[in-house]
Design a protein around this motif. Structure first.
Motif, PDB file in Angstrom:
ATOM      1  N   HIS A  13       0.853  -1.194   0.000  1.00 31.64           N
ATOM      2  CA  HIS A  13       0.000   0.000   0.000  1.00 31.64           C
ATOM      3  C   HIS A  13       0.889   1.245   0.000  1.00 31.64           C
ATOM      4  O   HIS A  13       1.439   1.628   1.032  1.00 31.64           O
ATOM      5  CB  HIS A  13      -0.889  -0.042   1.256  1.00 31.64           C
ATOM      6  N   HIS A  15       1.506   5.318  -2.034  1.00 33.45           N
ATOM      7  CA  HIS A  15       0.974   6.391  -2.896  1.00 33.45           C
ATOM      8  C   HIS A  15       2.113   7.225  -3.474  1.00 33.45           C
ATOM      9  O   HIS A  15       3.183   7.323  -2.883  1.00 33.45           O
ATOM     10  CB  HIS A  15       0.054   7.309  -2.083  1.00 33.45           C
ATOM     11  N   HIS A  46      -4.989   6.590  -4.771  1.00 32.37           N
ATOM     12  CA  HIS A  46      -6.396   6.805  -4.425  1.00 32.37           C
ATOM     13  C   HIS A  46      -7.205   7.018  -5.704  1.00 32.37           C
ATOM     14  O   HIS A  46      -6.738   7.692  -6.630  1.00 32.37           O
ATOM     15  CB  HIS A  46      -6.548   8.080  -3.586  1.00 32.37           C
ATOM     16  N   ASP A 199       1.137   2.288   3.814  1.00 33.13           N
ATOM     17  CA  ASP A 199       0.277   3.382   3.335  1.00 33.13           C
ATOM     18  C   ASP A 199       1.125   4.646   3.165  1.00 33.13           C
ATOM     19  O   ASP A 199       0.728   5.744   3.580  1.00 33.13           O
ATOM     20  CB  ASP A 199      -0.893   3.608   4.303  1.00 33.13           C
ATOM     21  N   HIS A 201       2.886   7.924   2.072  1.00 32.50           N
ATOM     22  CA  HIS A 201       2.581   9.122   1.289  1.00 32.50           C
ATOM     23  C   HIS A 201       3.857   9.942   1.052  1.00 32.50           C
ATOM     24  O   HIS A 201       3.798  11.028   0.485  1.00 32.50           O
ATOM     25  CB  HIS A 201       1.513   9.967   1.993  1.00 32.50           C
TER      26      HIS A 201
HETATM   27 ZN   LIG Z   1      -3.753   4.781   1.213  1.00 33.05          ZN
END
Ligand SMILES: [Zn+2]
Ligand SMILES: [Zn+2]
Length: 250
Positions: A13, A15, A46, A199, A201
């Motif tokens: 996961h 981004h 996303h 996750d 970023h």
């Molecule tokens: Zn995410």
């Protein structure tokens, strides 16, 4: 070896700037993964329902990317936004089908009726029944309550995965610890397969799941249930998901 000393070979996961509110490029993320000694990452932008998210055809565009960047296998995934309790998604099925790995997530700041535990649970069960969805993102989020026992049962019925999202251990999702522990223990109790994901970023976050791994050590979570611990294990899961999807058209 204790989990806290292990970096998963695949981060499921992550981004890039294409998600609209992340700060690194795919190349920067892959360099960070390489420098950590990892082997792969899932590129999971996303969908468009989140402000400035990637376009709905992103799974189609990702076909232009090479399989390896800086020696890191780039799995072309997506983080679909679940929009409402009617199970609407922001990526149409014709594009969703093109993804190698699909996360379905409820984002509490944009989800109407998020306090309705029964409705949230029903929506998550519908996501797990969708053949093109592999995993629920951060379903431990206490601002979107749900019944973990039901989720695990459904995940096992459909051969799906659940996610332990490292941001639940940070200030990004404050107050998550009690529900996260409950979620982990529920997965442990039922032998549920999971992914431990950053996750990310920002590139420094890629593969950086040490806080979650430390918690998993404390709760004595079985290493064999972590599907992304090795690339070989993750690839085996992907073969299984491809067989599942092929069976639909037989
Ligand atoms: Zn995410
Ligand atoms: Zn998310």
């Amino acid at each position: 070896m204790q989990l806290r000393h292990i970096t998963p070979e695949v981060d499921t996961h992550t981004h890039t700037i294409l998600s609209g509110h992340a700060w690194s490029t795919l190349t920067e993320n892959c360099c960070a993964a390489r420098d950590r000694g990892m082997k792969g990452l899932c590129l999971t932008e996303h969908g468009p329902a989140i402000e400035c998210g990637a376009p709905s055809f992103i799974p189609h565009s990702q076909k232009m990317l090479p399989d390896y960047v800086e020696g890191i296998r780039v799995y072309k995934g997506v983080e679909i936004n679940v929009i409402d309790h009617q199970n609407n998604l922001d990526i149409p099925e014709e594009y969703l089908k093109l993804s190698e790995f699909a996360i379905a997530s409820i984002h509490s700041h944009m989800f109407p009726g998020k306090a309705d535990r029964d409705a949230n649970t029903a929506t998550y069960l519908a996501m797990l029944a969708n053949p093109y969805i592999d995993i629920l993102g951060h379903a431990d989020d206490p601002s979107v309550p749900c019944d973990f026992e039901s989720l695990v049962k459904q995940a096992q019925t459909y051969g799906k995965l659940l996610e332990f999202n490292n941001n639940s251990t940070t200030s990004h999702r404050p107050g998550s610890l009690p529900s996260l522990k409950e979620y982990i223990l529920c997965c442990k109790k039922h032998g549920q397969r999971v992914c431990v994901a950053s996750d990310a970023h920002f590139y420094t976050m890629v593969g950086n799941v040490a806080p979650m791994m430390t918690l998993l050590d404390e709760l004595d979570f079985p290493q064999e249930l972590i599907v992304n611990l090795t690339k070989e294990r993750f690839d085996t899961y992907l073969e299984e998901r491809n067989a599942r999807i092929c069976a639909l058209t037989d």
